[in-house]
Write a protein that holds these residues in place. Structure first.
Motif, PDB file in Angstrom:
ATOM      1  N   LEU A  97      -8.391   2.064 -19.056  1.00 15.37           N
ATOM      2  CA  LEU A  97      -7.069   1.930 -19.675  1.00 15.37           C
ATOM      3  C   LEU A  97      -6.130   1.148 -18.771  1.00 15.37           C
ATOM      4  CD1 LEU A  97      -5.021   3.155 -21.979  1.00 15.37           C
ATOM      5  CD2 LEU A  97      -4.412   4.730 -20.152  1.00 15.37           C
ATOM      6  N   LEU A  98      -6.056   1.552 -17.507  1.00 16.41           N
ATOM      7  CA  LEU A  98      -5.102   0.955 -16.576  1.00 16.41           C
ATOM      8  C   LEU A  98      -5.492  -0.475 -16.209  1.00 16.41           C
ATOM      9  CD1 LEU A  98      -4.637   4.117 -14.350  1.00 16.41           C
ATOM     10  CD2 LEU A  98      -2.942   3.142 -15.881  1.00 16.41           C
ATOM     11  N   ILE A  99      -6.792  -0.717 -16.021  1.00 16.70           N
ATOM     12  CA  ILE A  99      -7.245  -2.067 -15.685  1.00 16.70           C
ATOM     13  C   ILE A  99      -6.924  -3.035 -16.821  1.00 16.70           C
ATOM     14  CG2 ILE A  99      -9.305  -3.491 -15.329  1.00 16.70           C
ATOM     15  CD1 ILE A  99     -10.475  -1.053 -13.776  1.00 16.70           C
ATOM     16  N   THR A 100      -7.146  -2.606 -18.058  1.00 19.23           N
ATOM     17  CA  THR A 100      -6.886  -3.468 -19.213  1.00 19.23           C
ATOM     18  C   THR A 100      -5.392  -3.704 -19.408  1.00 19.23           C
ATOM     19  OG1 THR A 100      -8.864  -2.553 -20.266  1.00 19.23           O
ATOM     20  CG2 THR A 100      -7.364  -3.818 -21.663  1.00 19.23           C
ATOM     21  N   ILE A 101      -4.581  -2.667 -19.228  1.00 23.07           N
ATOM     22  CA  ILE A 101      -3.128  -2.834 -19.335  1.00 23.07           C
ATOM     23  C   ILE A 101      -2.639  -3.849 -18.323  1.00 23.07           C
ATOM     24  CG2 ILE A 101      -0.901  -1.705 -18.968  1.00 23.07           C
ATOM     25  CD1 ILE A 101      -2.131   0.840 -20.126  1.00 23.07           C
ATOM     26  N   GLN A 110      -1.436  -6.776  -5.334  1.00 22.34           N
ATOM     27  CA  GLN A 110      -2.099  -7.190  -4.105  1.00 22.34           C
ATOM     28  C   GLN A 110      -3.457  -6.516  -3.949  1.00 22.34           C
ATOM     29  OE1 GLN A 110       0.749  -6.247  -1.065  1.00 22.34           O
ATOM     30  NE2 GLN A 110       2.160  -7.869  -1.656  1.00 22.34           N
ATOM     31  N   GLU A 111      -3.690  -5.454  -4.720  1.00 23.61           N
ATOM     32  CA  GLU A 111      -4.943  -4.695  -4.585  1.00 23.61           C
ATOM     33  C   GLU A 111      -5.710  -4.646  -5.904  1.00 23.61           C
ATOM     34  OE1 GLU A 111      -3.669  -0.906  -3.244  1.00 23.61           O
ATOM     35  OE2 GLU A 111      -3.154  -1.587  -1.236  1.00 23.61           O
ATOM     36  N   GLY A 112      -5.548  -5.644  -6.764  1.00 23.53           N
ATOM     37  CA  GLY A 112      -6.260  -5.613  -8.030  1.00 23.53           C
ATOM     38  C   GLY A 112      -5.507  -4.805  -9.063  1.00 23.53           C
ATOM     39  N   ALA A 113      -6.232  -4.141  -9.938  1.00 18.50           N
ATOM     40  CA  ALA A 113      -5.648  -3.395 -11.049  1.00 18.50           C
ATOM     41  C   ALA A 113      -5.070  -2.077 -10.567  1.00 18.50           C
ATOM     42  CB  ALA A 113      -6.694  -3.163 -12.127  1.00 18.50           C
ATOM     43  N   PHE A 114      -3.855  -2.128 -10.032  1.00 16.54           N
ATOM     44  CA  PHE A 114      -3.192  -0.943  -9.480  1.00 16.54           C
ATOM     45  C   PHE A 114      -4.078  -0.279  -8.424  1.00 16.54           C
ATOM     46  CE2 PHE A 114      -1.679  -1.098 -13.979  1.00 16.54           C
ATOM     47  CZ  PHE A 114      -0.422  -1.574 -13.693  1.00 16.54           C
ATOM     48  N   LYS A 126      -4.097   8.944 -10.229  1.00 20.71           N
ATOM     49  CA  LYS A 126      -2.721   9.451 -10.250  1.00 20.71           C
ATOM     50  C   LYS A 126      -1.770   8.425  -9.648  1.00 20.71           C
ATOM     51  CE  LYS A 126       0.068  13.495  -9.000  1.00 20.71           C
ATOM     52  NZ  LYS A 126       0.058  14.840  -8.382  1.00 20.71           N
ATOM     53  N   SER A 127      -2.172   7.816  -8.547  1.00 22.13           N
ATOM     54  CA  SER A 127      -1.354   6.783  -7.919  1.00 22.13           C
ATOM     55  C   SER A 127      -1.229   5.567  -8.830  1.00 22.13           C
ATOM     56  CB  SER A 127      -1.973   6.370  -6.581  1.00 22.13           C
ATOM     57  OG  SER A 127      -1.280   5.291  -6.009  1.00 22.13           O
ATOM     58  N   ALA A 128      -2.322   5.237  -9.538  1.00 23.67           N
ATOM     59  CA  ALA A 128      -2.305   4.080 -10.430  1.00 23.67           C
ATOM     60  C   ALA A 128      -1.378   4.306 -11.618  1.00 23.67           C
ATOM     61  CB  ALA A 128      -3.719   3.785 -10.921  1.00 23.67           C
ATOM     62  N   VAL A 129      -1.358   5.525 -12.156  1.00 23.69           N
ATOM     63  CA  VAL A 129      -0.444   5.841 -13.250  1.00 23.69           C
ATOM     64  C   VAL A 129       1.000   5.693 -12.783  1.00 23.69           C
ATOM     65  CG1 VAL A 129       0.421   7.673 -14.766  1.00 23.69           C
ATOM     66  CG2 VAL A 129      -2.028   7.323 -14.515  1.00 23.69           C
ATOM     67  N   ARG A 130       1.260   6.087 -11.549  1.00 28.59           N
ATOM     68  CA  ARG A 130       2.610   5.932 -11.001  1.00 28.59           C
ATOM     69  C   ARG A 130       2.984   4.457 -10.927  1.00 28.59           C
ATOM     70  NH1 ARG A 130       2.075   9.327  -7.266  1.00 28.59           N
ATOM     71  NH2 ARG A 130       1.373   7.959  -5.586  1.00 28.59           N
ATOM     72  N   SER A 131       2.054   3.616 -10.486  1.00 25.49           N
ATOM     73  CA  SER A 131       2.321   2.177 -10.437  1.00 25.49           C
ATOM     74  C   SER A 131       2.490   1.593 -11.834  1.00 25.49           C
ATOM     75  CB  SER A 131       1.176   1.453  -9.710  1.00 25.49           C
ATOM     76  OG  SER A 131       1.140   1.819  -8.350  1.00 25.49           O
ATOM     77  N   LEU A 132       1.670   2.074 -12.772  1.00 16.73           N
ATOM     78  CA  LEU A 132       1.791   1.627 -14.154  1.00 16.73           C
ATOM     79  C   LEU A 132       3.170   1.954 -14.709  1.00 16.73           C
ATOM     80  CD1 LEU A 132       0.785   0.774 -17.015  1.00 16.73           C
ATOM     81  CD2 LEU A 132      -0.046   3.121 -17.280  1.00 16.73           C
ATOM     82  N   PHE A 133       3.628   3.174 -14.476  1.00 19.48           N
ATOM     83  CA  PHE A 133       4.926   3.581 -15.010  1.00 19.48           C
ATOM     84  C   PHE A 133       6.046   2.748 -14.403  1.00 19.48           C
ATOM     85  CE2 PHE A 133       8.615   6.570 -15.217  1.00 19.48           C
ATOM     86  CZ  PHE A 133       8.771   6.495 -16.604  1.00 19.48           C
TER      87      PHE A 133
END
Length: 341
Positions: A97-101, A110-114, A126-133
């Motif tokens: 989900l996050l990579i596609t978004i 700087q580190e790819g998909a979040f 959890k960290s990636a969702v924070r970056s997504l938000f």
């Protein structure tokens, strides 16, 4: 994405429905039945449940989020908890989900998909969702700024004020009449979609259009209440961002419930196209259409409220482009350039 034909379609459906909406305003307990009839009248009876369920889910999410925040939980933590539920059936759902978004919203990091890979664990997710938000928050902030001058376009779009929609904007945040108002606005966007040749607009599900309507309507309503002094600046900002998180989860839920494909990658494409640049541009049109429905006087007042918050939002956008966990949001930058600041 929208043109003169779209403007004519919105104008026509507003004028045709004006009497029905004003009648609902007098008898609010009948709104669901009357709105459903309007959807059927225009050939969208099969879309009503998806739209209604989406808005109901957003309202429920918002109440639940406020409860958890009162207990000390952050908005991004709440969002992660809800999105992580879908990993019970598919362990790769959230990373996909996050990579596609990230790809669809044109977000570079700087580190790819979040910082995620398909082998990432729950901590990384959890960290990636924070970056997504944070990235989606940047998009929402930009949309707020895009409405600074929207009142100047209002005289050219819809010339039929609707008392029911004026009343909904004036009512308290989260008023019960917000939902039927947004359902009607979504109906007008379904009519635009029906005749559009734009591939992106044609691809949107009814719940995606509802999500874009919810975003624009929320921002304009906040602008009105900022202008009349009934809401504080900090509360207004928090309200908009909490609604963003509530809307994001509701769209994931609706897609997983109704779409034939339920992979993280598919749902990510739905989220990316809705919350990304294309959704923001359609949201600008939706906002102008709403402005026409409430009239020039109220539109000017809404714009003055957005003027109050715009400098703070612009600062947050510029800070976010530089500082959000290594995220360089090129999608946001493109829209920022499009709107000319």
């Amino acid at each position: 994405m929208v043109n003169d034909q779209a403007i004519q379609i919105v104008s026509r459906i507003v004028k045709e429905s004006k009497q029905d909406l004003d009648l609902m305003n007098q008898k609010p307990d009948t709104y669901e039945h009357e709105i459903r009839k309007l959807y059927a009248k225009h050939g969208f009876e099969d879309k009503y449940d998806e739209v209604h369920d989406f808005f109901t889910r957003v309202e429920g999410n918002h109440r639940t989020l406020l409860h958890h925040k009162s207990k000390g939980m952050s908005t991004s933590t709440w969002l992660h908890q809800w999105l992580a539920v879908y990993e019970e059936e598919d362990s790769n759902f959230l990373p996909e989900l996050l990579i596609t978004i990230q790809q669809d919203m044109d977000i570079e990091t700087q580190e790819g998909a979040f910082g995620l890979t398909l082998q990432s664990g729950k901590t990384e997710s959890k960290s990636a969702v924070r970056s997504l938000f944070k990235a989606i928050t940047l998009q929402t902030n930009l949309q707020i700024v895009s409405f600074e001058q929207f009142h100047k376009d209002v005289p050219n779009i819809v010339k039929s004020e609707i008392r029911a929609i004026q009343k909904a904007i004036k009512a308290n945040m989260g008023d019960s009449f917000d939902v039927p108002t947004k359902e009607f606005i979504t109906l007008s966007m379904l009519k635009v979609q029906e005749t559009s040749m734009d591939e992106t607009l044609q691809s949107y599900r009814a719940s995606q259009l509802a999500s874009i309507v919810d975003s624009s309507y929320t921002i304009l309503k906040v602008g009105y209440h900022l202008a009349n002094g009934s809401v504080r600046m900090s509360d207004a900002m928090e309200y908009v961002m909490d609604r963003t998180a509530s809307r994001l989860e509701a769209l994931v839920h609706s897609t997983c419930k109704r779409a034939s494909e339920k992979t993280g990658a598919f749902v990510g494409r739905v989220i990316g196209s809705t919350f990304g640049p294309a959704g923001a541009l359609l949201g600008k049109f939706v906002g102008t259409a709403i402005g026409g429905m409430v009239g020039e006087k109220m539109s000017n007042m809404i714009s003055s409220g957005i003027h109050k918050i715009a400098p703070i939002v612009k600062e947050k956008i510029n800070q976010g482009l530089e500082m959000v966990g290594g995220v360089i949001d090129t999608g946001v930058t493109k829209i920022k350039n499009f709107f000319g600041w």
